[in-house]
Motif scaffolding. Structure first.
Motif, mmCIF file in Angstrom:
data_model
loop_
_atom_site.group_PDB
_atom_site.id
_atom_site.type_symbol
_atom_site.label_atom_id
_atom_site.label_comp_id
_atom_site.label_asym_id
_atom_site.label_seq_id
_atom_site.Cartn_x
_atom_site.Cartn_y
_atom_site.Cartn_z
ATOM 1 N N PHE A 56 1.236 -1.114 0.440
ATOM 2 C CA PHE A 56 0.438 0.234 0.220
ATOM 3 C C PHE A 56 1.274 1.158 -0.157
ATOM 4 O O PHE A 56 1.774 1.038 0.743
ATOM 5 C CB PHE A 56 -0.851 0.093 1.163
ATOM 6 C CG PHE A 56 -1.787 -1.171 1.335
ATOM 7 C CD1 PHE A 56 -2.977 -1.467 0.768
ATOM 8 C CD2 PHE A 56 -1.278 -2.081 2.047
ATOM 9 C CE1 PHE A 56 -3.995 -2.380 0.578
ATOM 10 C CE2 PHE A 56 -2.470 -3.721 1.419
ATOM 11 C CZ PHE A 56 -3.909 -3.452 1.133
ATOM 12 N N CYS A 57 0.275 2.206 -0.913
ATOM 13 C CA CYS A 57 0.638 3.671 -0.350
ATOM 14 C C CYS A 57 1.256 3.955 0.308
ATOM 15 O O CYS A 57 0.503 4.202 1.090
ATOM 16 C CB CYS A 57 0.404 4.634 -1.750
ATOM 17 S SG CYS A 57 1.025 6.508 -1.584
ATOM 18 N N LEU A 58 2.443 4.575 0.869
ATOM 19 C CA LEU A 58 2.441 5.365 1.910
ATOM 20 C C LEU A 58 2.318 6.608 2.483
ATOM 21 O O LEU A 58 2.315 7.003 3.533
ATOM 22 C CB LEU A 58 4.453 5.268 2.441
ATOM 23 C CG LEU A 58 5.859 4.101 2.390
ATOM 24 C CD1 LEU A 58 6.174 4.475 2.510
ATOM 25 C CD2 LEU A 58 5.057 3.080 3.147
ATOM 26 N N CYS A 59 1.975 7.361 0.882
ATOM 27 C CA CYS A 59 1.199 8.013 0.912
ATOM 28 C C CYS A 59 -0.005 8.498 0.685
ATOM 29 O O CYS A 59 -0.940 8.902 2.195
ATOM 30 C CB CYS A 59 1.733 8.990 0.392
ATOM 31 S SG CYS A 59 0.645 11.148 -0.115
ATOM 32 N N CYS A 60 -0.853 7.609 0.117
ATOM 33 C CA CYS A 60 -2.596 7.497 1.036
ATOM 34 C C CYS A 60 -3.122 5.958 0.232
ATOM 35 O O CYS A 60 -4.298 6.252 0.657
ATOM 36 C CB CYS A 60 -2.638 7.495 -1.365
ATOM 37 S SG CYS A 60 -2.392 6.804 -2.395
ATOM 38 N N SER A 61 -1.915 5.266 1.053
ATOM 39 C CA SER A 61 -2.775 4.569 0.988
ATOM 40 C C SER A 61 -3.750 3.159 0.156
ATOM 41 O O SER A 61 -4.048 2.447 0.545
ATOM 42 C CB SER A 61 -3.458 4.342 2.080
ATOM 43 O OG SER A 61 -2.447 5.135 3.883
ATOM 44 N N TYR B 31 4.297 12.114 -7.835
ATOM 45 C CA TYR B 31 3.046 12.620 -7.088
ATOM 46 C C TYR B 31 3.032 12.232 -5.458
ATOM 47 O O TYR B 31 3.636 12.893 -4.371
ATOM 48 C CB TYR B 31 1.394 12.739 -7.118
ATOM 49 C CG TYR B 31 1.135 13.738 -6.447
ATOM 50 C CD1 TYR B 31 1.678 15.388 -6.927
ATOM 51 C CD2 TYR B 31 -0.264 13.632 -5.415
ATOM 52 C CE1 TYR B 31 0.152 16.017 -6.020
ATOM 53 C CE2 TYR B 31 -1.058 14.412 -5.050
ATOM 54 C CZ TYR B 31 -0.631 15.667 -5.109
ATOM 55 O OH TYR B 31 -1.412 16.230 -4.545
ATOM 56 N N CYS B 32 2.429 10.775 -4.954
ATOM 57 C CA CYS B 32 2.598 10.670 -4.135
ATOM 58 C C CYS B 32 4.167 10.727 -3.177
ATOM 59 O O CYS B 32 4.194 10.825 -2.229
ATOM 60 C CB CYS B 32 2.054 9.100 -3.682
ATOM 61 S SG CYS B 32 0.074 9.195 -3.781
ATOM 62 N N ARG B 33 5.055 10.570 -3.755
ATOM 63 C CA ARG B 33 5.705 10.191 -3.749
ATOM 64 C C ARG B 33 7.393 11.467 -2.860
ATOM 65 O O ARG B 33 7.101 11.360 -2.151
ATOM 66 C CB ARG B 33 7.463 9.452 -4.852
ATOM 67 C CG ARG B 33 8.736 9.159 -3.567
ATOM 68 C CD ARG B 33 9.721 8.478 -5.102
ATOM 69 N NE ARG B 33 9.386 7.413 -5.557
ATOM 70 C CZ ARG B 33 9.069 8.322 -7.223
ATOM 71 N NH1 ARG B 33 9.835 9.670 -7.621
ATOM 72 N NH2 ARG B 33 8.744 7.312 -7.549
ATOM 73 N N PHE C 124 4.987 3.627 -3.308
ATOM 74 C CA PHE C 124 4.201 4.918 -3.500
ATOM 75 C C PHE C 124 3.225 4.210 -4.692
ATOM 76 O O PHE C 124 4.372 4.114 -5.865
ATOM 77 C CB PHE C 124 5.209 6.164 -3.845
ATOM 78 C CG PHE C 124 5.876 6.651 -2.583
ATOM 79 C CD1 PHE C 124 5.150 7.234 -1.642
ATOM 80 C CD2 PHE C 124 7.624 5.873 -2.185
ATOM 81 C CE1 PHE C 124 5.712 7.381 -0.093
ATOM 82 C CE2 PHE C 124 7.796 7.156 -1.510
ATOM 83 C CZ PHE C 124 7.211 7.032 0.002
ATOM 84 N N CYS C 125 2.054 4.493 -4.826
ATOM 85 C CA CYS C 125 1.989 4.507 -6.239
ATOM 86 C C CYS C 125 1.401 5.000 -7.402
ATOM 87 O O CYS C 125 2.061 4.636 -8.498
ATOM 88 C CB CYS C 125 -0.038 4.281 -5.820
ATOM 89 S SG CYS C 125 -0.497 6.357 -5.241
ATOM 90 N N ASN C 126 2.662 6.275 -7.025
ATOM 91 C CA ASN C 126 2.591 7.537 -8.395
ATOM 92 C C ASN C 126 4.304 8.440 -7.804
ATOM 93 O O ASN C 126 4.234 8.411 -7.005
ATOM 94 C CB ASN C 126 2.365 8.214 -9.050
ATOM 95 C CG ASN C 126 1.398 8.703 -8.209
ATOM 96 O OD1 ASN C 126 1.314 9.457 -7.058
ATOM 97 N ND2 ASN C 126 -0.343 9.232 -8.588
HETATM 98 ZN ZN LIG Z 1 -0.126 7.011 -3.259
#
Ligand SMILES: [Zn+2]
Length: 126
Positions: free
Chosen positions: A12-17, A32-34, A28-30
């Motif tokens: 799961f993305c550390l930013c948006c889960s 932007y999230c990173r 991260f999923c992308n």
């Molecule tokens: Zn994300």
């Protein structure tokens, strides 16, 4: 979280889960999230240091002001500092030459306790 990861092998993305698709080493999923994640992390640290620096400089200013307005280097009631917003838990360094001579500094201005209620403010010469 660890249990979920082990059982499902899903990440799961550390930013948006959100669930991350693709490579398993991704955090991260992308991009932007990173960058959001790292900016938030850095931002917090920067704000924290800024706060501490502000308090240290404020302490120094208070010590300098009281030092400049005290005649003959007399000890002043410690409340004089506190009334101006002095924060005793924030200082840059300490100097202890003996039990009675324990100075606490905020940059180039420091103080030592004189009795229980007074402080003697000193200026460090460079
Ligand atoms: Zn994300």
């Amino acid at each position: 979280m660890l249990i979920i990861l082990k059982m499902s092998a899903e990440k799961f993305c550390l930013c948006c889960s959100k669930k991350i698709a693709g490579r398993t080493d991704k955090k991260f999923c992308n991009s932007y999230c990173r960058s959001t994640y790292h900016n938030d992390l850095l931002g917090d640290k920067t704000n924290y240091m800024r706060q501490i620096n502000y308090l240290l400089q404020k302490n120094r200013r208070i010590l300098a002001t009281v030092f400049a307005t005290t005649e003959n280097r007399k000890a002043v009631p410690v409340n004089v500092l506190y009334l101006k917003g002095f924060s005793a838990m924030h200082f840059t360094h300490q100097l202890k030459t003996s039990k009675e001579n324990h100075y606490i500094y905020c940059y180039d201005y420091g103080y030592k306790m004189v009795g229980k209620s007074h402080v003697l403010i000193v200026q460090e010469r460079n």
